[in-house]
Motif scaffolding. Structure first.
Motif, short mmCIF file in Angstrom:
data_model
loop_
_atom_site.label_atom_id
_atom_site.label_comp_id
_atom_site.label_asym_id
_atom_site.label_seq_id
_atom_site.Cartn_x
_atom_site.Cartn_y
_atom_site.Cartn_z
N TRP A 169 0.82 -1.21 0.00
CA TRP A 169 0.00 0.00 0.00
C TRP A 169 0.87 1.27 0.00
N ILE A 193 -7.10 6.21 9.22
CA ILE A 193 -6.24 5.30 8.47
C ILE A 193 -4.81 5.84 8.41
N LYS A 235 -8.44 -0.82 6.63
CA LYS A 235 -9.59 -0.53 5.78
C LYS A 235 -10.39 0.67 6.23
N GLN A 236 -10.30 1.00 7.51
CA GLN A 236 -11.16 2.05 8.06
C GLN A 236 -10.56 2.63 9.33
N GLU A 255 -3.16 -3.34 4.51
CA GLU A 255 -3.56 -1.95 4.70
C GLU A 255 -4.82 -1.85 5.56
N LYS A 296 -1.29 4.05 9.63
CA LYS A 296 -0.14 3.85 8.74
C LYS A 296 1.12 4.49 9.33
N GLY A 338 -6.70 -4.43 9.02
CA GLY A 338 -5.38 -4.58 8.40
C GLY A 338 -4.48 -5.45 9.24
N GLN A 355 -7.39 7.17 3.34
CA GLN A 355 -8.32 6.14 2.90
C GLN A 355 -7.53 4.93 2.44
N GLN A 356 -8.24 3.84 2.22
CA GLN A 356 -7.58 2.66 1.69
C GLN A 356 -7.17 2.93 0.24
#
Length: 394
Positions: free
Chosen positions: A76, A191, A179-180, A177, A195, A392, A319-320
């Motif tokens: 991702w 998100i 998702k929400q 990744e 990350k 994720g 976002q994803q």
């Protein structure tokens, strides 16, 4: 649809700690153009860029290897959380919204996370550079900005390429990744926050396999580290990891001191033809009817390959992104000579044309992640818990 306009980011990061560093002596006399040209070439690959450093069971048969390949699990797009922005202390969603580091500290009842992060990865980690209040104090040098901690008026001039995408890249390969966004202990994690945190914890406790050395100069060819990776080594890695196994890996796509780690997700050989020794010599450097660069080479192939890699996505892309990965996929085109022995195995190679200098510095594979606590403050197990709640993680 993507939530924010896309533009390529200008920089990346330092490599992981396990990488050997070789620094060129910048006080040595400059080489002539002819001397630099001669240093570009060598026989086969060295111990430092032997493909067996990545895997001991690669197939070296050039004519047996696939000419295309793609990662079965696409990494991702993420962010490198630059040092000048104080790493994951950056309040990306606005001045009144807590940073990923602040949210983590609040959710898990841990004080002082921001200070620890700054001192290890952010503005506080930089010493010995010019003090500043404004970017203009950094001498209007391209690629330097005045990095300041939030709430402070003074900071340090910091090169913009420095950050943690040596951690984002492997995290994007190994972790699914999120998702929400989620709420945990009364704290909302978006998100992009997740990350940031998963990237940070990949700065420690990661076992890797490296091929080649890191160039620590501005591209001086006096250092072997600035002359690798061998073209044959790189082709072997591409064709086996992506073509045979469908596995993504990481490369530093520039060979000088700036490090731009990115996940490689695919490749395609667009040209492959046998060439004579004289033709290969002309393409590489100079003439002659006998091949000058590897006496063990029996067959020579001229190869052009497109390599596809994932670029950064700033935290505004909250976002994803895997479904939109084409937006963040870039292409490098490499030209090189492949050297084969009498059995058709790859035994080396030489870069040609623009690829003589524009080629990867080093290549590496993330292998396993340990449950560690980064800088004594951020625990991988806790971040993994958040990732899995968001759909994720591993």
């Amino acid at each position: 649809m993507l939530a924010a306009p896309f533009s390529p980011l200008i920089a990346c990061d330092e490599p992981v700690d396990e990488l050997d560093e070789v620094t060129a002596d910048e006080d040595e006399p400059a080489l002539t153009e002819e001397q630099e040209e001669a240093l570009l070439y060598r026989e086969g690959w060295s111990k430092a860029d032997d493909p067996r450093l990545l895997s001991k069971d690669f197939n070296y048969g050039f004519h047996e290897l696939p000419t295309t390949g793609w990662a079965q699990r696409v990494p991702w797009p993420g962010y490198y959380w630059p040092t000048y922005n104080d790493s994951i202390n950056y309040r990306w969603a606005g001045a009144k919204v807590r940073s990923p580091a602040e949210k983590y500290g609040a959710a898990f009842g841990r004080a002082g996370v921001g200070t620890v992060i700054s001192n290890r990865f952010g503005v506080g980690s930089i010493g010995g550079t010019r003090a500043c209040r404004y970017d203009s104090d950094c001498g209007n040098v391209n690629g330097r900005m005045c990095g300041r901690r939030r709430g402070e008026s003074r900071g340090r001039c910091i090169e913009t390429w420095m950050g943690i995408c040596h951690a984002w890249a492997p995290a994007a390969i190994m972790e699914r990744e999120p998702k929400q966004g989620i709420s945990f202990n009364g704290v909302r994690f978006e998100i992009s926050d997740l990350k940031a945190l998963i990237s940070l914890v990949y700065t420690e406790g990661l076992s890797v396999r490296f091929m080649s050395l890191r160039c620590n100069s501005k591209g001086s060819l006096k250092s072997q580290a600035c002359r690798d990776t061998n073209a044959g080594s790189f082709h072997v890695a591409l064709a086996n990891l992506l073509g045979v196994r469908g596995e993504s890996f990481v490369f530093d796509r520039t060979y000088d001191r700036e490090v731009w780690n990115h996940p490689v997700i695919g490749y395609k050989v667009t040209r492959d033809q046998e060439v004579s020794a004289a033709t290969a010599n002309d393409m590489i450097s100079g003439g002659g009817s006998k091949y000058r660069f590897n006496p063990h080479a029996v067959e020579l192939r001229r190869v052009r390959t497109e390599v596809y890699w994932i670029n950064e996505a700033g935290p505004g892309f909250n976002q994803q992104l895997v479904d939109n990965v084409a937006t963040f996929t870039f292409t490098e085109v490499y030209d090189y000579i492949i050297e084969l022995d009498g059995g058709g195995d790859i035994i080396g190679g030489e870069w040609v044309g623009a690829s003589k200098r524009r080629h990867p510095d080093f290549v590496w594979r993330p292998m396993a992640k340990k449950d560690t606590t980064v800088a004594g403050a951020v625990r991988y197990s806790e971040v993994e818990q958040l990732m899995q709640l968001a759909g994720g993680g591993i």
